[in-house]
Design an enzyme around this catalytic site. Structure first.
Site, PDB file in Angstrom:
ATOM      1  N   GLY A 193       9.848  41.455  48.710  1.00  0.00           N
ATOM      2  CA  GLY A 193       9.525  42.879  48.700  1.00  0.00           C
ATOM      3  C   GLY A 193       9.785  43.467  47.324  1.00  0.00           C
ATOM      4  N   GLY A 195       9.392  47.030  46.700  1.00  0.00           N
ATOM      5  CA  GLY A 195       9.439  48.486  46.757  1.00  0.00           C
ATOM      6  C   GLY A 195      10.686  49.005  46.065  1.00  0.00           C
ATOM      7  N   GLY A 252      13.567  46.560  46.653  1.00  0.00           N
ATOM      8  CA  GLY A 252      13.361  45.240  46.068  1.00  0.00           C
ATOM      9  C   GLY A 252      13.264  45.271  44.553  1.00  0.00           C
ATOM     10  CG  HIS A 257       7.077  63.087  59.092  1.00  0.00           C
ATOM     11  ND1 HIS A 257       6.458  64.299  58.967  1.00  0.00           N
ATOM     12  CD2 HIS A 257       7.914  62.965  58.035  1.00  0.00           C
ATOM     13  CE1 HIS A 257       6.910  64.883  57.862  1.00  0.00           C
ATOM     14  NE2 HIS A 257       7.794  64.100  57.291  1.00  0.00           N
ATOM     15  NE  ARG A 276      11.369  63.916  57.737  1.00  0.00           N
ATOM     16  CZ  ARG A 276      11.275  63.030  56.774  1.00  0.00           C
ATOM     17  NH1 ARG A 276      11.439  61.743  57.029  1.00  0.00           N
ATOM     18  NH2 ARG A 276      11.006  63.397  55.539  1.00  0.00           N
ATOM     19  CG  HIS A 293       7.473  59.088  58.228  1.00  0.00           C
ATOM     20  ND1 HIS A 293       6.527  58.824  57.265  1.00  0.00           N
ATOM     21  CD2 HIS A 293       8.552  59.566  57.582  1.00  0.00           C
ATOM     22  CE1 HIS A 293       7.032  59.151  56.079  1.00  0.00           C
ATOM     23  NE2 HIS A 293       8.249  59.581  56.236  1.00  0.00           N
ATOM     24  NE  ARG A 326      13.848  58.006  56.247  1.00  0.00           N
ATOM     25  CZ  ARG A 326      13.085  58.916  55.643  1.00  0.00           C
ATOM     26  NH1 ARG A 326      13.632  59.795  54.823  1.00  0.00           N
ATOM     27  NH2 ARG A 326      11.777  58.943  55.853  1.00  0.00           N
ATOM     28  CG  LEU A 347      12.242  58.346  48.242  1.00  0.00           C
ATOM     29  CD1 LEU A 347      11.610  59.380  47.319  1.00  0.00           C
ATOM     30  CD2 LEU A 347      11.363  57.111  48.295  1.00  0.00           C
TER      31      LEU A 347
END
Lengths: 252, 647, 242
Positions: B50, B52, B55, B276, B340, B411, B445, B451
């Site tokens: 990965g 992203g 990773g 979401h 959310r 999401h 979350r 992030l």
């Protein structure tokens, strides 16, 4: 909607490749272009044929993975739109569409509409970064960045690396892609120490990878889904000229 | 896995969290972790799956330290990873706004927002590290939004009462990912990181009880290859695509973590999935994915539906008095900015009452008319211009003139492979980071925290904890002649053969759609025992049909999208069952997991701390045998569990 | 694993790029383009002076021939006769050679950069001028040779050495010659329009806020030069200049 698709089919890099005609029937105007291809592909798979291979991932216009030519225009007719965000309502029933992969020696075809864009990664690896190893950063607000500069950096940094600029350029030049990164890092104070070396290394790598040169025609900027402008190329040219003329640190 | 009557329970899990004052735990733990001599680091090879945020940041950081990293991704370039699509921002407890934020407050909000199903020590560490992440990203040249004085701008996000969210227009994920990607490309140029794009991990190699490598398929040539290392890190993201329609990228899949799960890594809280609230509604059967509209829209947009059932008038013809601003009505203190899960459920409830808008009645309005009147269209364009454009591109409706229509969509997945405080799974040497692990978000979350977690894991946690493991085991031979390698490769080859040989008459995508519908109907925003049992009946049937009636055209020895898809759907069909088992066993409502049997008289979620204050770690025992539940009890020493209230 | 990997790898410079194509002059494609731009500026200045000089034709034979003679005598007696003219010719010839040589080299590069062409070509916004720089430039080269043969080297049937006015008038009386000149001036105008804007862009002088002005300036220059040159042959053809 019913459409006639002339699609480039090529099994692998060494294959000759040819245009094959498909009829796409029962297409809804609410579909995205890729969803239309999904429908065609479902039919192909069930018929024992291999689906039309195309790159795609996020399908919301940000990952930069999708992209091909539709009637000679990179990402199709809509301005500032990737093919995944291009909806079929922009076409008319009965339209004939020619779908081809990006064409550039530096982007060899992998299969059908998929090309190898790793050349872009190599341009970044040559200098498209700020050397700031993890842990070495100062407190973030110690570096003040004028809002205007931060905005210019962001405009250029919006590049998604899709390769449409190369595909649309009559010279298959990667100048817009390279320039976008040169501007992003070059307008920020953090990017100054490496500025001079960065532009040289990136342009040399770009040349070495077999991209063409820029003749200021502007097709790249016209098809860029993120609307990155030709001014970025002028910035790169300026930095490169200065790096040749001036010596000393990277502050050009 | 037959229909579950009673959960088989195994021994408890130990998260190995340090003790002592929470503020000192990570510092002290870092001191206790072993170090690898700088001269020895190049003798270690780390397999990173990965590219992203989690990773790429880890690959870059480990490369900078001098380790050799082999990094794999299924896309054509590491820059495509789905972190790139995150819009809103990244939280950090910088308190630049002088509005009362602190590390402790971010910690508190995250534990509470996660509905008391996360580990306190992990969350505190995350809040501590958040501050360094911003420093690191700014140094890399991430063009965060600035104020006129040149200092960093922040905004309030996702219901937080402080402005702690740093952002780069509506493309924060993109900019953070490009920062990490560029740092990694720098290491690739320097030779410490080797990148393997268009390589999909299809199996984990475990030898002598340790994770030692992976088996990949070269997606261009079909070649099945083994890649060996001293440790394996999975940073492969979430499994939201088990619902077929989600905001995830089309390629996002569970294969890497599911294969690891089958090889002994426990899967934690799979039923904690986040729906979401602000996505563009489904338009028809052709829909291939759902598009998220940033949560920041709720800062200025007002959510409403008609008061009357089946009111089909266009929105501008519905007078104020006949509109129900249901979030503002039900949650006066948080209004449109409730978390959310709460916002999503309220929207579903309104649509279930027959008051939904748009095609099929599955939508609610998100109205900017009041904000445009108050701030002017220019200010709204400045804030949300790119989102409005995107909405118009997809729906052909102009949100400056008519209210947007939104509906919840899958999401993010809070669940994932179970990891201890060091991010190591139950397989020694197998580390899991980012969305792929379960660690920090509990049952829900908060916005702008994904992030933060991905980068915290990659930049600032894994480089320490992985070193500790490597120092303990020492450099290993990586010649590929280990026991387990040939078997793993043979297994992968056989599986591919099997998929190609079925030659039935349904495509992998049609199975995926059907699976997604089952999951959405029975394991979506609201779950109940009867529905989950129905899903647990249907999923094994569908899986059987898949293995009898799948059609994959082409061969293995070429780029074959149909084959790639089939392999991923096969794993989703197994994961879906575990998700439902977990949802069925967790008889409480918590965060993203709403069990209809467990609600307050007003219809709000009711958590059951007495019975469910634990992480559910599932052990794989075979496709046809029940998984074994291992509990990691959760202790709350700092944030006292309370019923969340946003009223 | 590579054994030479240093722990402080971060301080090493980026790796060298792949092998570059053989070059007429060293440097990146951008640097070469910048040389094309600079030599282009020499050409622009030259045609501007040339065009203004041509306008002496409207003052009659004496003035034009006098101007022709004046060009040979500039700098006398400090410099030998025709010295400056020769220097100008050498500078011009060098500039044109570099301009064409580098462009040819870059054009070959661009051809190699797209080995497989599109089945369905398309254009979004590119101007005719920008797309015809190479062929237009080549046509101009052909024209320059013709023009030199016609009016400098005396392949012209009524050529009288030194009588510039006579040569021009007798030359332009033949309508096919005038047609060639006018076509060439259209090509020159197009070349100058894209070329002049390109100079600013390629040398990096252009800024977003100046872009429109530079575009307009380039258009104005192209029109002045193209129309300016065209006045003399047209005037001859319609007997305004005899």
């Amino acid at each position: 909607m019913n459409l006639t698709l002339d699609v480039w089919r090529q099994r692998h890099a060494g294959d000759q490749g040819r245009i094959v005609r498909y009829q796409a029937g029962g297409i809804s105007p609410d579909m995205s272009f890729l969803e239309m291809l999904d429908v065609v592909n479902e039919g192909l798979i069930l018929g024992g044929d291999e689906p039309i291979a195309f790159d795609h991932d996020c399908r919301e216009g940000i990952c930069g993975m999708c992209g091909f030519m539709i009637n000679g225009i990179a990402h199709g007719p809509e301005r500032a739109t990737t093919v995944c965000q291009l909806h079929m309502r922009h076409f008319r029933d009965g339209d004939s569409l020619t779908i081809e992969p990006w064409r550039a020696g530096a982007f060899p075809v992998v299969r059908d509409l998929i090309v190898d864009r790793s050349a872009f990664d190599r341009i970044i690896a040559a200098g498209g970064f700020i050397s700031a190893s993890t842990g070495s950063a100062p407190e973030a607000n110690n570096i003040a960045v004028p809002k205007q500069d931060a905005d210019s950096a962001m405009d250029a940094a919006a590049c998604i690396g899709c390769g449409a600029c190369v595909a649309a350029c009559p010279n298959a030049s990667a100048m817009l892609f390279t320039a976008a990164k040169v501007v992003h890092l070059g307008v920020l104070p953090q990017g100054q120490p490496e500025r001079k070396g960065r532009v040289k290394a990136m342009v040399e790598t770009m040349d070495g990878l077999g991209f063409g040169h820029c003749t200021n025609i502007g097709e790249c900027a016209a098809v860029c889904p993120k609307e990155i402008g030709m001014d970025t190329i002028a910035f790169l040219n300026r930095d490169l000229a200065r790096s040749a003329v001036l010596t000393g640190n990277g502050r050009a | 896995m037959s229909t579950l009557l009673e959960t088989k329970t195994g021994s408890d899990l130990d998260g190995k969290t340090p003790t002592g004052p929470i503020e000192e735990r990570w510092d002290r733990h870092r001191f206790e972790l072993k170090l690898v001599n700088p001269a020895n680091r190049r003798r270690y090879r780390v397999i990173m799956v990965g590219s992203g945020l989690a990773g790429a940041s880890a690959a870059a950081s480990l490369g900078e330290l001098g380790y050799h990293v082999d990094c794999f991704c299924y896309q054509d370039s590491p820059r495509r990873a789905h972190s790139i699509a995150a819009q809103g921002g990244i939280n950090a407890a910088k308190n630049y706004r002088n509005d009362g934020d602190s590390i402790y407050r971010l910690f508190y909000d995250t534990v509470k927002g996660g509905d008391f199903r996360a580990r306190e020590a992990n969350v505190y560490r995350l809040a501590q590290i958040s501050v360094e992440i911003i420093d690191q990203c700014v140094a890399q040249g991430v063009p965060f939004a600035r104020e006129y004085g040149g200092l960093l701008d922040t905004r309030s996000f996702g219901g937080a009462q402080v402005s702690r969210t740093f952002y780069a227009r509506g493309q924060t994920g993109q900019q953070l990912l490009l920062g990490a990607y560029q740092a990694m490309e720098r290491q690739i140029g320097l030779g410490t990181v080797a990148m393997y794009p268009r390589h999909e991990m299809l199996e984990l190699i475990v030898a002598d009880g340790r994770a030692r490598g992976i088996v990949t398929r070269d997606m261009v040539t079909g070649e099945i290859e083994a890649h060996m290392g001293d440790a394996v890190v999975l940073a492969t993201g979430g499994y939201g695509n088990v619902f077929y329609l989600s905001t995830n990228a089309k390629g996002c899949n569970t294969t890497a973590i599911w294969r690891a799960h089958r090889k002994g890594a426990f899967f934690a809280n799979p039923c904690f999935t986040q729906i979401h609230p602000t996505c563009i509604p489904v338009t028809g059967d052709h829909q291939s994915k759902l598009t998220l509209m940033s949560e920041s829209l709720r800062n200025d947009g007002r959510v409403w539906v008609p008061k009357k059932m089946g009111d089909s008038r266009p929105p501008e013809q519905i007078p104020e008095a006949e509109r129900d601003y249901f979030l503002e009505r039900k949650y006066p203190s948080f209004g449109n900015l409730v978390p959310r899960d709460v916002a999503s459920r309220a929207a579903k409830e309104a649509c279930d009452q027959g008051r939904g808008v748009g095609p099929g009645g599955r939508g609610v309005y998100l109205d900017f008319a009041e904000a445009i009147a108050r701030l002017g269209a220019g200010a709204i364009k400045e804030r949300y211009g790119n989102l409005f454009d995107m909405y118009e591109r997809i729906t052909a409706e102009n949100p400056y003139e008519a209210p947007m229509r939104i509906y919840p969509a899958v999401h993010y997945t809070m669940g994932g492979l179970w990891v201890d405080y060091d991010l190591m799974s139950t397989v020694p040497g197998l580390f899991v980071t980012g969305e792929a692990n379960f660690s920090d978000h509990g049952a829900n979350r908060l916005g702008a925290s994904a992030l933060m977690q991905g980068l915290a894991d990659g930049y600032f946690i894994l480089p320490y904890t992985l070193a500790d493991y490597l120092a303990q085991v020492g450099p290993q031979p990586t010649d590929g002649n280990l026991a387990g390698v040939t078997e793993a490769m043979a297994e992968v080859g056989a599986r591919v053969e099997r998929l190609l040989a079925i030659d039935g008459d349904r495509t992998a995508d049609s199975f995926h759609r059907e699976l997604g519908q089952i999951m959405w109907d029975h394991c979506g925003m609201a779950r109940n025992e009867a529905g989950l049992r129905k899903a647990l009946d249907r999923i094994p049937e569908l899986r059987d049909e898949f293995w009898r009636n799948l059609k994959v055209s082409g061969t293995n020895e070429e780029l074959n999208p149909a084959l790639e898809k089939a392999g991923r759907v096969a794993d989703f069909l197994e994961l879906a069952e575990l998700t439902c088992i977990d949802a069925l066993h967790r008889g409480e409502s918590s965060g993203g997991h709403f069990r209809e049997e467990s609600q307050t008289p007003e219809g709000e979620a009711r958590r059951d701390d007495e019975h469910f204050s634990y992480v559910a770690g599932w052990e794989f025992t075979g496709v046809l045998s029940e998984p074994v539940l291992h509990k990691e009890p959760l202790a709350f020493e700092y944030v006292h569990p309370s019923q969340r209230s946003y009223k | 694993m590579r054994e030479d990997r240093a722990v402080t790898a971060a301080t090493r410079s980026p790796p060298a790029s792949g092998p570059a194509a053989p070059v007429l002059l060293p440097g990146t494609s951008v640097a070469r383009k910048q040389l094309v731009a600079i030599t282009g500026v020499v050409g622009v200045l030259y045609v501007l002076v040339h065009m203004l000089g041509n306008l002496h034709a409207f003052q009659g034979p004496r003035q034009l021939n006098h101007y022709g003679e004046y060009l040979r005598t500039i700098g006398e007696p400090l410099l030998p006769r025709s010295m400056l003219l020769w220097i100008a010719r050498i500078v011009l010839l060098t500039a044109v050679t570099i301009h064409i040589g580098l462009t040819a080299q870059l054009a070959l590069r661009s051809r190699a950069a797209r080995p497989v062409r599109y089945v369905h070509p398309g254009v979004v916004q590119a101007s005719y001028a920008s797309r015809t720089m190479r062929w237009g430039g080549l046509a101009l080269l052909g024209f320059i040779v013709f023009h030199l043969m016609d009016l400098s080297w005396g392949v012209h049937p009524h050529f009288v050495r030194g009588d510039v006015y006579h040569n021009a008038v007798t030359g332009f009386r033949r309508w096919p010659v005038t047609a060639v000149y006018l076509a060439a001036m259209a090509a020159l105008g197009l070349h100058l329009y894209h070329g002049t804007w390109s100079v600013f862009q390629t040398l990096g002088v252009n800024r977003p806020r100046w872009d429109r002005a530079i575009h307009r300036g380039a258009l104005t220059l192209a029109l002045i030069v193209g129309l300016g040159f065209s006045t003399v042959p047209v005037a001859v053809l319609v007997h305004l200049v005899k």
